[in-house]
Design a protein around this motif. Structure first.
Motif, short mmCIF file in Angstrom:
data_model
loop_
_atom_site.label_atom_id
_atom_site.label_comp_id
_atom_site.label_asym_id
_atom_site.label_seq_id
_atom_site.Cartn_x
_atom_site.Cartn_y
_atom_site.Cartn_z
N LYS A 1 24.21 15.15 -8.21
CA LYS A 1 25.56 15.15 -7.65
C LYS A 1 26.39 14.00 -8.22
CE LYS A 1 24.77 17.54 -3.41
NZ LYS A 1 25.60 18.02 -2.36
N LYS A 2 27.70 14.22 -8.27
CA LYS A 2 28.60 13.21 -8.82
C LYS A 2 28.56 11.93 -8.00
CE LYS A 2 33.35 12.58 -10.29
NZ LYS A 2 34.69 13.13 -10.33
N SER A 3 28.44 12.07 -6.68
CA SER A 3 28.41 10.88 -5.82
C SER A 3 27.20 10.01 -6.12
CB SER A 3 28.43 11.29 -4.35
OG SER A 3 27.34 12.12 -4.07
N ARG A 4 26.08 10.64 -6.49
CA ARG A 4 24.88 9.88 -6.87
C ARG A 4 25.13 9.13 -8.17
NH1 ARG A 4 21.54 7.77 -4.46
NH2 ARG A 4 22.64 8.15 -2.57
N ARG B 1 27.32 5.97 -7.76
CA ARG B 1 26.88 4.91 -6.86
C ARG B 1 26.91 3.57 -7.57
NH1 ARG B 1 24.44 5.86 -1.68
NH2 ARG B 1 25.98 7.36 -1.00
N ASN C 1 34.69 4.58 -7.55
CA ASN C 1 34.10 5.92 -7.46
C ASN C 1 34.85 6.96 -8.29
OD1 ASN C 1 31.78 7.03 -6.30
ND2 ASN C 1 33.00 8.19 -4.85
#
Length: 82
Positions: free
Chosen positions: A33-36, A39, A44
């Motif tokens: 995932k992009k959020s991972r 990090r 962000n």
């Protein structure tokens, strides 16, 4: 060159199954995932200058007599006043 990428992809190539509307989609693995991937990064991927805010122009009808005046005068003439 559509689909050509420069450098390694975050997502490994996998054969695509024919998805029908009745069966639920498989969930994406969390590690891709992009959020991972983002990090530890400061903003962000949103940029530092124009920050990502919940209501950047204000909530609802705010700013009608101030920073949203052009919109109110153009599309809602006579909205303000006695």
């Amino acid at each position: 060159l559509k689909g050509a990428s420069i450098g390694p992809s975050r997502f490994p190539a996998q054969p695509r199954a024919a998805a029908s509307r009745s069966e639920p989609r498989e969930k994406m693995t969390a590690r891709y995932k992009k959020s991972r991937h983002l990090r530890g990064q400061i903003s962000n991927g949103r940029g530092r200058i124009g920050k990502h805010r919940k209501h950047p122009g204000g909530c609802g009808n705010s700013g009608g007599q101030h920073h949203h005046r052009i919109n109110f005068d153009k599309y809602h003439p006579g909205y303000f006043g006695k």
